[in-house]
Design an enzyme around this catalytic site. Sequence first.
Site, mmCIF file in Angstrom:
data_model
loop_
_atom_site.group_PDB
_atom_site.id
_atom_site.type_symbol
_atom_site.label_atom_id
_atom_site.label_comp_id
_atom_site.label_asym_id
_atom_site.label_seq_id
_atom_site.Cartn_x
_atom_site.Cartn_y
_atom_site.Cartn_z
ATOM 1 N N ARG A 1 16.758 -29.148 36.236
ATOM 2 C CA ARG A 1 16.901 -28.170 37.314
ATOM 3 C C ARG A 1 15.847 -28.379 38.390
ATOM 4 O O ARG A 1 14.810 -28.992 38.155
ATOM 5 C CB ARG A 1 16.764 -26.755 36.743
ATOM 6 N N LYS B 1 9.118 -29.085 27.448
ATOM 7 C CA LYS B 1 10.553 -29.366 27.325
ATOM 8 C C LYS B 1 11.039 -30.322 28.407
ATOM 9 O O LYS B 1 11.740 -31.293 28.112
ATOM 10 C CB LYS B 1 11.327 -28.040 27.379
ATOM 11 N N THR C 1 9.155 -32.346 30.159
ATOM 12 C CA THR C 1 8.457 -33.612 29.917
ATOM 13 C C THR C 1 9.188 -34.433 28.853
ATOM 14 O O THR C 1 9.353 -35.650 28.997
ATOM 15 C CB THR C 1 7.013 -33.326 29.460
ATOM 16 N N LYS D 1 3.324 -21.365 36.975
ATOM 17 C CA LYS D 1 3.490 -22.729 36.463
ATOM 18 C C LYS D 1 2.794 -23.800 37.290
ATOM 19 O O LYS D 1 2.275 -24.764 36.753
ATOM 20 C CB LYS D 1 4.989 -23.066 36.351
ATOM 21 N N PHE E 1 -0.279 -33.514 21.491
ATOM 22 C CA PHE E 1 -1.492 -33.229 22.259
ATOM 23 C C PHE E 1 -2.663 -33.934 21.563
ATOM 24 O O PHE E 1 -2.661 -34.090 20.339
ATOM 25 C CB PHE E 1 -1.776 -31.724 22.309
ATOM 26 N N TRP F 1 3.947 -38.120 26.920
ATOM 27 C CA TRP F 1 3.078 -37.594 27.969
ATOM 28 C C TRP F 1 1.995 -38.619 28.311
ATOM 29 O O TRP F 1 1.707 -38.866 29.485
ATOM 30 C CB TRP F 1 2.439 -36.270 27.520
ATOM 31 N N PHE G 1 13.608 -22.385 28.726
ATOM 32 C CA PHE G 1 12.898 -21.599 27.726
ATOM 33 C C PHE G 1 13.323 -21.973 26.299
ATOM 34 O O PHE G 1 13.725 -23.107 26.042
ATOM 35 C CB PHE G 1 13.041 -20.104 28.011
ATOM 36 N N ALA H 1 16.447 -19.146 32.813
ATOM 37 C CA ALA H 1 17.146 -18.884 31.549
ATOM 38 C C ALA H 1 16.852 -17.496 31.001
ATOM 39 O O ALA H 1 17.575 -17.018 30.133
ATOM 40 C CB ALA H 1 16.773 -19.935 30.509
#
Length: 559
Positions: free
Chosen positions: A97, A74, A76, A108, A384, A412, A304, A276
């Site tokens: 954030r 998200k 990214t 993470k 991906f 990405w 999230f 969140a």
Amino acid sequence: MPEVKSDIEIARAAHKKPIQEIGAKLGIPPEHLLPYGHDKAKVSADFIAKARANGDGKLILVTAINPTPAGEGKTTTTVGLGDGLNRIGKKAAVCIREASLGPCFGMKGGAAGGGYAQVVPMEDMNLHFTGDFHAITSAHNLLSALIDNHIYWGNELGIDIRRVAWRRVMDMNDRALRQIICSLGGVANGFPREGGFDITVASEVMAILCLATDLKDLERRLGDIIIGYRRDKTPVFARDLKADGAMAVLLKDALQPNLVQTLENNPAFVHGGPFANIAHGCNSVMATTTALKLADYVVTEAGFGADLGAEKFFDIKCRKAGLKPAAAVIVATVRALKMNGGVKKEDLGTEDVAAVKKGCANLGRHIENVKQFGVPAIVAINHFHTDTQAEIEAVKAYVAAQGEEAVLCRHWAEGSAGIEELAHKVVQLAEGGSSQFAPLYPEDMPLFEKIDTIVKRIYRGSEAIADKSVRAQLKQWEDQGYGHLPVCMAKTQYSFSTDPNLRGAPTGHVVPVREVRLSAGAGFVVAICGEIMTMPGLPRTPAAEKIFLNEAGHIEGLF
């Protein structure tokens, strides 16, 4: 297949511009940037106040399906879309954030985007950055210290030490501190009582900083914090302890938004960091509203899945700040959809179109939910390299059957060049004027009905349930004048239910409300559901075990 660089390798190789050049893109003069080194700065309060006379740009929300260990991307996609909009000639800024040290060293390992869609300086952002979290932690714990000190010196306010609601915080996952007994050790140390720690991002001070509009509003909100109750159950406020002024002093610099840049040297505001799943999950109102005065398009995220982040963005942040989002992007990956369809993580590299189709039910639920708020939505398929054409086409066909469009995005791997199509589509949506944004429930609805409305309309549960004591507490707050506040649901991010293992799009489940907390300063009521914790624990193998300094003195292991 060519060697894939890690996020930190890509970030370290970035060609960053001096932060004054980034500010110039938004019309911020150098004298109104308060630099923290060469590549990050705070924007002065004076400049922000003057910019309020400007018109507003278009606000774009990026949200996602329920997170899985497979990854959704998200942040990214938020960063990539900001770069993509700039690439097609739009003046755009990103608002995200700040990263918490808890998940950084826990699960993470970092939170600044990924691949060629990142915000830099990545290492600074994931660690101490400009000190905002330290300031928030200090202000919160100053109030904690003042409470116990007041009780020690005679308790003039008559605080019932059994009803002290204010817990301490730290920016780390430490389950051992969830429930503690403090003030042990005899008369000199005060009166023993039960207490506990939350993670800093769950602090009401964090929520206040992210919802405040200026210093005066910040201090007023800090004063409105309810720290506990007297024996007659009347509330005791932070201002009663004369804590609000000193807390505001500690937060004075932290309130000013941080300006950094993407890998493609586009402006990004990184400010605030409420989770969140236990808070409202959005970056600061100050950063978002300032960006809207300086850019034609502002891309922001909510944490999230859309059931948590987007709902709170709409019902809390937008309601409180008067924001009107023009469009929403819902991020999904083929991998995550396969997990929602029942595939194990180790099998995600194998094509399974049937599992993709089954998992799309989760995506469909989020599309429906965003549309309930009157905001036009589009789906971004975050690509991906293991995705097959058949799997991608299955997602596109499903979304088309829902009356919406899904766009394949390769940001990405390719940066802004890989997300141009989505950028054009978002502009069409935002400029189309079809947004008819409205919150899910009215302010005058009773508090428990607000909780039940979210459970039924967003989670598709059968009902919210709560003990008599929880309902009585909500009724008492209504009688005290807090019934108009929105509710902030604290719930697992992994499912529409309170069972983190129940993936897909369950219906008919019951959502138990275990506890409610009044955040009078922030301006919402927190409903803690199921087994969610406001102080997370570290996993069996924390990310911290793989974070270290190499021989050159560079950080390794952040990703």
